[in-house]
Design a protein around this motif. Structure first.
Motif: not given
Length: 686
Positions: A203-211
């Motif tokens: 989430c902090k890296q902006g990779e929401l799909e992976k989250a």
């Protein structure tokens, strides 16, 4: 409270220490006294009590605990020998102190003695390694060294490593390790904490799909997401400006009987505030109150900040007052936020007394502002052209126990420069140097820019030379300021000399500097040099702004170098730029002057097709050129476009229109003009 134990022999004292430690009845000062009393009469069995005392001291004083350990070591093994637990405490203290070498030395001592190292000992070292961004070494310990030493990493060990990897933006690596845990039968299975750590990292890296993928993996394994899980995802969605999805997760969270806390709601408030969606802000606050969750100081400060930023200072003040009524402990940051927003209003109405009253209120409450507070508020005042108020705050610093630093002086110098009071600005520079503060490049840049702004170029150049003499190498910003001033004042030769010196000294050229040089060369009719520099920059891959190219095209057209101008226009897209309305206006007028009316019309249509709308200035310019060459019917078309867009006819256009029809030569072309102009044409001929 310090309590001295009853007089006793060594054995009795050991028991007293252990019993009081278990009861949580030993403070740090008491532990130090007990240690001094116990160590001289210690025996090998006393180490258990000594470990208890070391643990108490280590809570708040890890360095002092290491010192006590050294005293134990000097006492000798025959008297009292450290155990694996003692060394474990030492490792923990070393981790907190950042002394990795000493920590590994303690671990080595454990292994050399033949003891089996505990998992927690390794975990402390893992935390230290991750804190120093040495996750590669941490992974080696978890995956190789611990298994070799028959010490199985537990969930906490893995979680420390996951967090370290995620903090270094290596969440993908952490995920690989998570799956490795899952596949290894001898390893501990991942827990909710493991999943939460990596979800938060994505989430902090902006990779929401992976989250989201990992979130669904949790559900598939029968794990229940908790407050941390949902809060991490909501925070990531808010930062990605996906407020609808963030709200959806909030509702799902509540449906799953996971109640949001103040931090969760603060995240949503921050998101809505950043969009200026005040109705949603009010709704979330109301929802918090209904759920009996009282906004904390962080929540209120977030809302106050955005209210002030958007001119809603009265509402910010209401929140501020409610914080006082509820007994929340205010700090300098809270007052700073409110002062930032009141200052803007005071600039308009000149009522600085209210801000002073708020500042006095802060002091009366025993809240002492630090240097950051003073620098920030002074910066706001100086930008608002309230330099005397900033000076007053500067004078108060000593009373508040704070000493002005380089940033403080530079901030106030900038205020005087903005006010054009260069004498006061230079006085401050002298004071700054006299008290031993060394001005930096930004200080000199501020002063040089101040002199250039009011046209005192010679003074700026003197300061520029002085800057070099003090050992501060003028950088790109400094040179750009001087170059701009020299070109603006028509001193192109001096500007070109400085530009050559920059090349010789290998001063980096950024886009702003390049644009200043190109614009300056064009305005001073050094077109050949400008073109040569432009070609070099294109070769170097430096992307210029469209405004600079517009100036170059205009200069070439005015100098009769029409082919080169058109070549430059056609190369705009190749250079990664998009023509703006000024670009199209320059080329259209040129085509009209060349009699290429069809090409001009086509370019106008192409411009609109590519999303560039004509403005009033462009249309008036086109109409004038068409009238000047007698193309009245064409001019009528563009006059209609002016009317359709509700633009005004410029005085020069109206005058030319009247002049053309007063000759009587184009009387029969009146029908090509919009009807609104007929009456004025008829009165001209009447």
């Amino acid at each position: 409270m310090f309590r001295r134990p009853l007089p006793s022999g060594g054995v009795l004292l050991e028991h007293i220490v252990v019993d009081r430690y278990r009861a949580g009845d030993i403070g740090a000062k008491d532990a130090l006294h007990l240690f001094d009393e116990l160590l001289p009469q210690a025996r090998p069995a006393s180490i258990r009590a000594i470990n208890c005392l070391l643990a108490v001291v280590a809570r708040d004083g890890p360095a002092l605990a290491v010192s006590l350990f050294n005293r134990v070591a000097r006492a000798g093994a025959e008297k009292v020998a450290p155990t694996v637990h003692t060394y474990g405490l030492l490792v923990r203290c070393c981790r907190r102190l950042g002394c990795l070498d000493l920590g590994f030395a303690a671990l080595g001592r454990i292994l050399k003695t033949g003891w089996r190292a505990e998992t927690i000992t390794f975990t402390d070292l893992l935390r230290a390694l991750c804190a120093q961004k040495k996750t590669g070494d941490a992974m080696d310990i978890v995956l190789r060294q611990m298994p070799e030493l028959d010490c199985t990493p537990n969930d906490f060990s893995y979680s420390v490593l996951f967090k370290g990897l995620c903090d270094e933006k290596k969440s993908e690596k952490a995920l690989e390790l998570l799956y490795m845990m899952d596949d290894d039968a001898d390893s501990c299975p991942p827990t909710v904490v493991s999943f939460n750590t990596i979800i938060d990292g994505f989430c902090k890296q902006g990779e929401l799909e992976k989250a989201f993928t990992l979130f669904h993996k949790m559900l598939e394994r029968g794990m229940s997401p908790n407050l941390v899980t949902y809060s991490s995802i909501i925070d990531g969605l808010c930062k990605a400006q996906a407020m609808d999805k963030a709200e959806m997760f909030l509702r799902r969270m509540i449906e799953d009987d996971v109640m949001p806390d103040c931090t969760t709601y603060t995240t949503l408030l921050h998101g809505y505030c950043s969009f200026g969606q005040w109705e949603e802000v009010d709704r979330i606050l109301e929802e918090m109150y209904r759920a009996c969750i009282e906004p904390d100081i962080v929540t209120n400060t977030v809302v106050m900040k955005y209210y002030c930023k958007n001119g809603r200072c009265a509402e910010a003040r209401k929140i501020f007052d409610s914080m006082i009524q509820r007994g929340q402990k205010l700090d300098a940051t809270t007052y700073s936020v409110l002062l930032h927003g009141l200052i803007h209003g005071f600039c308009t109405c000149g009522n600085w007394e209210k801000a002073e009253a708020l500042y006095s209120e802060m002091l009366n409450r025993g809240i002492h502002p630090d240097i950051v507070f003073f620098n920030t508020i002074m910066g706001k005042l100086c930008k608002a052209r309230m330099v005397m108020e900033a000076q007053s705050l500067f004078d108060d610093m000593e009373l508040a126990g704070e000493k002005p630093n380089v940033i403080t002086y530079t901030t106030l110098i900038n205020g005087y420069c903005l006010a054009g009071k260069m004498h006061e600005a230079m006085r401050l520079l002298d004071v700054m140097v006299s008290i031993g503060l060394k001005p930096g490049a930004f200080t000199f840049d501020t002063l040089i820019n101040g002199f250039c702004t009011i046209g005192m170029i010679q003074e700026a150049l003197t300061l520029f030379r002085e800057m070099s003499n003090t050992g501060i190498k003028p950088g790109t910003v400094t040179c750009s300021i001087i170059l701009h001033a020299l070109f603006q004042s028509g001193k192109a030769v001096s500007a070109r000399i400085l530009y050559l010196k920059m090349i010789i000294n290998k001063t980096p050229l950024d886009v702003i500097t390049c644009c200043i040089i190109l614009r300056g060369l064009c305005k001073n009719n050094c077109v050949d040099e400008a073109l040569e520099m432009f070609r070099k920059l294109c070769f170097m891959g430096i992307q210029l702004e469209i405004g600079t190219l517009n100036i170059m095209i205009d200069t070439l057209l005015k100098g009769g170098r029409k082919k080169e101008a058109m070549d430059l226009f056609t190369s705009i897209l190749d250079n990664g730029l998009v023509p703006d309305v000024v670009t199209y206006s320059l080329v259209m007028v040129h085509l009209i002057e060349e009699g290429l009316l069809e090409e001009s019309d086509n370019l106008f249509l192409y411009m609109q097709k590519n999303g560039c709308a004509p403005d009033s200035r462009m249309l008036n310019s086109v109409v004038r050129r068409l009238l000047q060459i007698g193309e009245v019917s064409k001019a009528g078309v563009y006059l209609s476009i002016i009317d359709e867009n509700h633009f005004s006819l410029e005085a020069s256009t109206s005058s030319l229109l009247t002049s053309v029809f007063s000759e009587g030569k184009y009387q029969h072309h009146q029908k090509f003009l919009p009807e609104k102009y007929w009456s004025s044409m008829e009165s001209t001929n009447g």
